[in-house]
Write a protein that holds these residues in place. Sequence first.
Motif, PDB file in Angstrom:
ATOM      1  N   LYS A  26     -12.009  20.311   0.985  1.00  0.00           N
ATOM      2  CA  LYS A  26     -12.430  18.939   1.277  1.00  0.00           C
ATOM      3  C   LYS A  26     -11.237  18.150   1.800  1.00  0.00           C
ATOM      4  CE  LYS A  26     -15.128  15.356   1.253  1.00  0.00           C
ATOM      5  NZ  LYS A  26     -16.026  15.157   2.351  1.00  0.00           N
ATOM      6  N   THR A  27     -11.358  17.630   3.005  1.00  0.00           N
ATOM      7  CA  THR A  27     -10.303  16.802   3.575  1.00  0.00           C
ATOM      8  C   THR A  27     -10.870  15.444   3.962  1.00  0.00           C
ATOM      9  OG1 THR A  27     -10.693  17.674   5.789  1.00  0.00           O
ATOM     10  CG2 THR A  27      -8.993  18.772   4.483  1.00  0.00           C
ATOM     11  N   TYR A  28      -9.998  14.482   4.039  1.00  0.00           N
ATOM     12  CA  TYR A  28     -10.388  13.117   4.368  1.00  0.00           C
ATOM     13  C   TYR A  28      -9.558  12.629   5.551  1.00  0.00           C
ATOM     14  CZ  TYR A  28     -12.757  13.079  -0.105  1.00  0.00           C
ATOM     15  OH  TYR A  28     -13.593  13.373  -1.153  1.00  0.00           O
ATOM     16  N   PRO A  29     -10.144  11.799   6.394  1.00  0.00           N
ATOM     17  CA  PRO A  29      -9.365  11.216   7.491  1.00  0.00           C
ATOM     18  C   PRO A  29      -8.243  10.341   6.937  1.00  0.00           C
ATOM     19  CG  PRO A  29     -11.722  10.730   7.749  1.00  0.00           C
ATOM     20  CD  PRO A  29     -11.539  11.374   6.413  1.00  0.00           C
ATOM     21  N   ASN A  30      -7.152  10.271   7.678  1.00  0.00           N
ATOM     22  CA  ASN A  30      -5.992   9.482   7.254  1.00  0.00           C
ATOM     23  C   ASN A  30      -6.382   8.053   6.895  1.00  0.00           C
ATOM     24  OD1 ASN A  30      -2.979   9.190   7.091  1.00  0.00           O
ATOM     25  ND2 ASN A  30      -3.472   7.578   8.557  1.00  0.00           N
ATOM     26  N   GLU A  31      -7.204   7.422   7.710  1.00  0.00           N
ATOM     27  CA  GLU A  31      -7.592   6.035   7.461  1.00  0.00           C
ATOM     28  C   GLU A  31      -8.276   5.881   6.107  1.00  0.00           C
ATOM     29  OE1 GLU A  31     -10.152   2.384   9.449  1.00  0.00           O
ATOM     30  OE2 GLU A  31     -10.310   4.379  10.311  1.00  0.00           O
ATOM     31  N   GLU A  32      -9.121   6.826   5.752  1.00  0.00           N
ATOM     32  CA  GLU A  32      -9.829   6.755   4.469  1.00  0.00           C
ATOM     33  C   GLU A  32      -8.862   6.906   3.297  1.00  0.00           C
ATOM     34  OE1 GLU A  32     -13.625   8.835   2.211  1.00  0.00           O
ATOM     35  OE2 GLU A  32     -13.273   9.252   4.325  1.00  0.00           O
ATOM     36  N   VAL A  33      -7.896   7.796   3.440  1.00  0.00           N
ATOM     37  CA  VAL A  33      -6.898   8.001   2.383  1.00  0.00           C
ATOM     38  C   VAL A  33      -6.068   6.724   2.193  1.00  0.00           C
ATOM     39  CG1 VAL A  33      -4.833   9.308   1.733  1.00  0.00           C
ATOM     40  CG2 VAL A  33      -6.795  10.495   2.726  1.00  0.00           C
ATOM     41  N   VAL A  34      -5.602   6.151   3.289  1.00  0.00           N
ATOM     42  CA  VAL A  34      -4.794   4.925   3.226  1.00  0.00           C
ATOM     43  C   VAL A  34      -5.614   3.788   2.617  1.00  0.00           C
ATOM     44  CG1 VAL A  34      -3.652   3.167   4.634  1.00  0.00           C
ATOM     45  CG2 VAL A  34      -3.212   5.588   5.063  1.00  0.00           C
ATOM     46  N   ARG A  35      -6.861   3.630   3.052  1.00  0.00           N
ATOM     47  CA  ARG A  35      -7.715   2.566   2.511  1.00  0.00           C
ATOM     48  C   ARG A  35      -7.953   2.756   1.014  1.00  0.00           C
ATOM     49  NH1 ARG A  35      -9.615  -1.085   5.916  1.00  0.00           N
ATOM     50  NH2 ARG A  35      -9.830  -0.538   8.102  1.00  0.00           N
ATOM     51  N   HIS A  39      -7.012   0.044  -1.802  1.00  0.00           N
ATOM     52  CA  HIS A  39      -8.056  -0.525  -2.658  1.00  0.00           C
ATOM     53  C   HIS A  39      -7.858  -0.182  -4.134  1.00  0.00           C
ATOM     54  CE1 HIS A  39     -10.960  -1.041   0.961  1.00  0.00           C
ATOM     55  NE2 HIS A  39      -9.896  -1.812   1.035  1.00  0.00           N
ATOM     56  N   SER A  40      -6.978   0.760  -4.416  1.00  0.00           N
ATOM     57  CA  SER A  40      -6.717   1.111  -5.814  1.00  0.00           C
ATOM     58  C   SER A  40      -5.656   0.208  -6.443  1.00  0.00           C
ATOM     59  CB  SER A  40      -6.273   2.573  -5.925  1.00  0.00           C
ATOM     60  OG  SER A  40      -4.969   2.736  -5.406  1.00  0.00           O
ATOM     61  N   SER A  44      -3.179  -8.348  -8.085  1.00  0.00           N
ATOM     62  CA  SER A  44      -1.889  -9.022  -7.881  1.00  0.00           C
ATOM     63  C   SER A  44      -1.208  -8.561  -6.589  1.00  0.00           C
ATOM     64  CB  SER A  44      -0.966  -8.781  -9.077  1.00  0.00           C
ATOM     65  OG  SER A  44      -0.713  -7.403  -9.248  1.00  0.00           O
ATOM     66  N   TRP A  45      -1.670  -7.460  -6.013  1.00  0.00           N
ATOM     67  CA  TRP A  45      -1.135  -6.921  -4.763  1.00  0.00           C
ATOM     68  C   TRP A  45      -1.980  -7.329  -3.560  1.00  0.00           C
ATOM     69  CZ3 TRP A  45       2.851  -3.108  -3.989  1.00  0.00           C
ATOM     70  CH2 TRP A  45       3.594  -2.849  -5.144  1.00  0.00           C
ATOM     71  N   GLU A  46      -2.952  -8.206  -3.770  1.00  0.00           N
ATOM     72  CA  GLU A  46      -3.902  -8.548  -2.716  1.00  0.00           C
ATOM     73  C   GLU A  46      -3.225  -9.056  -1.445  1.00  0.00           C
ATOM     74  OE1 GLU A  46      -7.828 -11.335  -2.046  1.00  0.00           O
ATOM     75  OE2 GLU A  46      -7.163 -10.900  -4.068  1.00  0.00           O
ATOM     76  N   ALA A  47      -2.199  -9.877  -1.569  1.00  0.00           N
ATOM     77  CA  ALA A  47      -1.508 -10.411  -0.388  1.00  0.00           C
ATOM     78  C   ALA A  47      -0.867  -9.284   0.420  1.00  0.00           C
ATOM     79  CB  ALA A  47      -0.468 -11.434  -0.800  1.00  0.00           C
ATOM     80  N   LYS A  48      -0.252  -8.329  -0.255  1.00  0.00           N
ATOM     81  CA  LYS A  48       0.384  -7.195   0.432  1.00  0.00           C
ATOM     82  C   LYS A  48      -0.669  -6.324   1.104  1.00  0.00           C
ATOM     83  CE  LYS A  48       3.832  -4.508   1.527  1.00  0.00           C
ATOM     84  NZ  LYS A  48       4.788  -4.933   2.550  1.00  0.00           N
ATOM     85  N   THR A  50      -3.651  -7.215   2.178  1.00  0.00           N
ATOM     86  CA  THR A  50      -4.169  -7.954   3.331  1.00  0.00           C
ATOM     87  C   THR A  50      -3.184  -7.905   4.492  1.00  0.00           C
ATOM     88  OG1 THR A  50      -5.428  -9.416   1.893  1.00  0.00           O
ATOM     89  CG2 THR A  50      -4.995 -10.196   4.128  1.00  0.00           C
ATOM     90  N   ALA A  51      -1.904  -8.084   4.207  1.00  0.00           N
ATOM     91  CA  ALA A  51      -0.884  -8.036   5.261  1.00  0.00           C
ATOM     92  C   ALA A  51      -0.867  -6.680   5.953  1.00  0.00           C
ATOM     93  CB  ALA A  51       0.486  -8.352   4.679  1.00  0.00           C
ATOM     94  N   ILE A  52      -0.954  -5.610   5.193  1.00  0.00           N
ATOM     95  CA  ILE A  52      -0.949  -4.270   5.770  1.00  0.00           C
ATOM     96  C   ILE A  52      -2.215  -4.041   6.582  1.00  0.00           C
ATOM     97  CG2 ILE A  52      -1.108  -1.802   5.213  1.00  0.00           C
ATOM     98  CD1 ILE A  52       0.845  -2.392   2.875  1.00  0.00           C
ATOM     99  N   GLU A  53      -3.358  -4.407   6.040  1.00  0.00           N
ATOM    100  CA  GLU A  53      -4.625  -4.196   6.747  1.00  0.00           C
ATOM    101  C   GLU A  53      -4.664  -4.955   8.068  1.00  0.00           C
ATOM    102  OE1 GLU A  53      -7.769  -3.224   3.149  1.00  0.00           O
ATOM    103  OE2 GLU A  53      -7.468  -5.323   3.726  1.00  0.00           O
ATOM    104  N   GLU A  54      -4.083  -6.144   8.100  1.00  0.00           N
ATOM    105  CA  GLU A  54      -4.120  -6.950   9.316  1.00  0.00           C
ATOM    106  C   GLU A  54      -3.050  -6.547  10.326  1.00  0.00           C
ATOM    107  OE1 GLU A  54      -4.017 -11.051   8.125  1.00  0.00           O
ATOM    108  OE2 GLU A  54      -6.094 -10.989   7.407  1.00  0.00           O
ATOM    109  N   ALA A  55      -1.918  -6.050   9.857  1.00  0.00           N
ATOM    110  CA  ALA A  55      -0.797  -5.770  10.752  1.00  0.00           C
ATOM    111  C   ALA A  55      -0.737  -4.323  11.252  1.00  0.00           C
ATOM    112  CB  ALA A  55       0.515  -6.114  10.055  1.00  0.00           C
ATOM    113  N   LYS A  56      -1.369  -3.428  10.563  1.00  0.00           N
ATOM    114  CA  LYS A  56      -1.234  -2.008  10.893  1.00  0.00           C
ATOM    115  C   LYS A  56      -2.556  -1.416  11.361  1.00  0.00           C
ATOM    116  CE  LYS A  56       2.991  -1.994   9.333  1.00  0.00           C
ATOM    117  NZ  LYS A  56       4.116  -1.898  10.219  1.00  0.00           N
ATOM    118  N   ASN A  57      -2.446  -0.405  12.206  1.00  0.00           N
ATOM    119  CA  ASN A  57      -3.602   0.391  12.597  1.00  0.00           C
ATOM    120  C   ASN A  57      -3.754   1.484  11.534  1.00  0.00           C
ATOM    121  OD1 ASN A  57      -5.470   2.131  13.663  1.00  0.00           O
ATOM    122  ND2 ASN A  57      -4.468   2.331  15.651  1.00  0.00           N
TER     123      ASN A  57
END
Length: 82
Positions: A26-35, A39-40, A44-48, A50-57
Amino acid sequence: MKPKKDIKEMSDRFTIIINGLKSYGKTYPNEEVVRNVLHSLPTSWEAKVTAIEEAKNLETFSLDVLIDSLLTHEMRLNNGSE
């Protein structure tokens, strides 16, 4: 991420789970692993997150780079609280 755990412990645990799944084919796409890692994190890490989700592909953002970024952020948080 479990309470009172740091990014390194969370990363190690996540890697063990992902490698175990790979051993069963079973393998997962990179995007799913990063997400899933993002999400885990606690709220208290919500700002970080959000910054990563908005700034990175997230399709091309590697898990290693993400973990490095999170470790750096954690060090800054810990230095600020001391």
